[in-house]
Design a protein around this motif. Structure first.
Motif, PDB file in Angstrom:
ATOM      1  N   CYS A 148      22.753  31.782   9.372  1.00  0.00           N
ATOM      2  CA  CYS A 148      23.759  32.720   9.892  1.00  0.00           C
ATOM      3  C   CYS A 148      23.130  33.632  10.950  1.00  0.00           C
ATOM      4  O   CYS A 148      22.201  34.385  10.648  1.00  0.00           O
ATOM      5  CB  CYS A 148      24.324  33.545   8.742  1.00  0.00           C
ATOM      6  SG  CYS A 148      25.460  34.837   9.282  1.00  0.00           S
ATOM      7  N   HIS A 167      29.132  32.323   5.409  1.00  0.00           N
ATOM      8  CA  HIS A 167      29.285  33.596   6.111  1.00  0.00           C
ATOM      9  C   HIS A 167      30.176  33.393   7.336  1.00  0.00           C
ATOM     10  O   HIS A 167      30.241  32.304   7.885  1.00  0.00           O
ATOM     11  CB  HIS A 167      27.920  34.136   6.543  1.00  0.00           C
ATOM     12  CG  HIS A 167      27.095  34.625   5.392  1.00  0.00           C
ATOM     13  ND1 HIS A 167      25.961  35.391   5.549  1.00  0.00           N
ATOM     14  CD2 HIS A 167      27.262  34.458   4.052  1.00  0.00           C
ATOM     15  CE1 HIS A 167      25.452  35.672   4.354  1.00  0.00           C
ATOM     16  NE2 HIS A 167      26.217  35.106   3.431  1.00  0.00           N
ATOM     17  N   HIS A 213      31.079  40.844   9.455  1.00  0.00           N
ATOM     18  CA  HIS A 213      30.134  39.882   8.874  1.00  0.00           C
ATOM     19  C   HIS A 213      30.473  39.755   7.392  1.00  0.00           C
ATOM     20  O   HIS A 213      30.255  40.678   6.624  1.00  0.00           O
ATOM     21  CB  HIS A 213      28.705  40.409   9.088  1.00  0.00           C
ATOM     22  CG  HIS A 213      27.638  39.502   8.542  1.00  0.00           C
ATOM     23  ND1 HIS A 213      26.370  39.953   8.267  1.00  0.00           N
ATOM     24  CD2 HIS A 213      27.651  38.184   8.223  1.00  0.00           C
ATOM     25  CE1 HIS A 213      25.643  38.935   7.808  1.00  0.00           C
ATOM     26  NE2 HIS A 213      26.403  37.858   7.764  1.00  0.00           N
ATOM     27  N   LEU A 253      24.353  36.276  12.195  1.00  0.00           N
ATOM     28  CA  LEU A 253      24.620  37.684  11.891  1.00  0.00           C
ATOM     29  C   LEU A 253      23.577  38.198  10.892  1.00  0.00           C
ATOM     30  O   LEU A 253      23.111  39.336  10.985  1.00  0.00           O
ATOM     31  CB  LEU A 253      26.036  37.847  11.342  1.00  0.00           C
ATOM     32  CG  LEU A 253      27.141  37.352  12.291  1.00  0.00           C
ATOM     33  CD1 LEU A 253      28.483  37.238  11.571  1.00  0.00           C
ATOM     34  CD2 LEU A 253      27.267  38.254  13.500  1.00  0.00           C
ATOM     35  N   CYS A 254      23.222  37.348   9.908  1.00  0.00           N
ATOM     36  CA  CYS A 254      22.122  37.697   8.990  1.00  0.00           C
ATOM     37  C   CYS A 254      20.823  37.850   9.770  1.00  0.00           C
ATOM     38  O   CYS A 254      20.072  38.801   9.564  1.00  0.00           O
ATOM     39  CB  CYS A 254      21.938  36.607   7.928  1.00  0.00           C
ATOM     40  SG  CYS A 254      23.180  36.615   6.629  1.00  0.00           S
TER      41      CYS A 254
HETATM   42 ZN   LIG Z   1      25.394  36.092   7.390  1.00  0.00          ZN
END
Ligand SMILES: [Zn+2]
Length: 187
Positions: A171, A26, A18, A173-174
């Protein structure tokens, strides 16, 4: 014949995780081709494969944007038995320097390590055309454009890789709470 992506993984050149890219976006991964190309035996093999993929275009010269395209451009040129020259930035604009020249008879292939948006490939094509040469094709080791980089010449890559990028606000992943890190260099 070598398999491209395993070489990238073995060389530590393909980072998955990430990341916050220099663009601010990102991503779930980035590539550092220099870690593969530091091994001349890989550079030579990849250059030969890419040269073979472009040979039917009958290029007379390889043109690469500095710095990322230099080593692979040189190896492709070696495989094709043609010159390898490069364009570099002068006050922000890609330019032929050092006495490099192109003629109206030259058939140029533009070579880079990775094509992401195709922006620097297009910019390098303009350099060749402004010098009076014909651009007959372009190539890279990795195409990470997801097939979206539209060039007006044939484009050949040894491997395609989908590494999606996200606006930080959107994002996934965030959203999953995964910590974000900064890549070592250009992504
Ligand atoms: Zn992210």
């Amino acid at each position: 014949m070598i398999d491209v992506l395993p070489i990238f993984r073995q060389s530590g050149a393909l980072h998955e995780g990430h990341f916050r890219l220099s663009s601010g976006l990102h991503s779930s991964g980035y590539l550092q081709c220099a870690l593969v190309l530091q091994h001349p035996v890989y550079a030579e093999s990849l250059g030969r494969m890419l040269g073979d993929a472009l040979r039917d275009l009958n290029p007379t010269v390889v043109l690469s944007p500095a710095l990322g395209g230099l080593i692979i451009g040189h190896e492709v040129a070696r495989a094709l038995g043609v010159r390898a020259i490069f364009a570099e930035r002068q006050e922000g604009v890609l330019t032929l320097r050092r006495g490099f020249s192109l003629s109206n008879d030259d058939r140029v292939v533009v070579i880079e390590d990775v094509v992401t948006t195709g922006g620097s490939t297009r910019e390098t094509m303009v350099v060749a055309r402004d010098a009076g040469a014909t651009v007959v094709g372009a190539g890279s080791i990795i195409d990470r454009s997801g097939g979206t980089s539209s060039l007006d010449v044939p484009f050949r890559a040894l491997a395609t890789l989908s590494l999606p990028t996200y606006d930080p606000a959107a994002c996934p992943l965030c959203a999953a709470g995964q910590p974000v890190t900064k890549p070592g260099s250009r992504a």
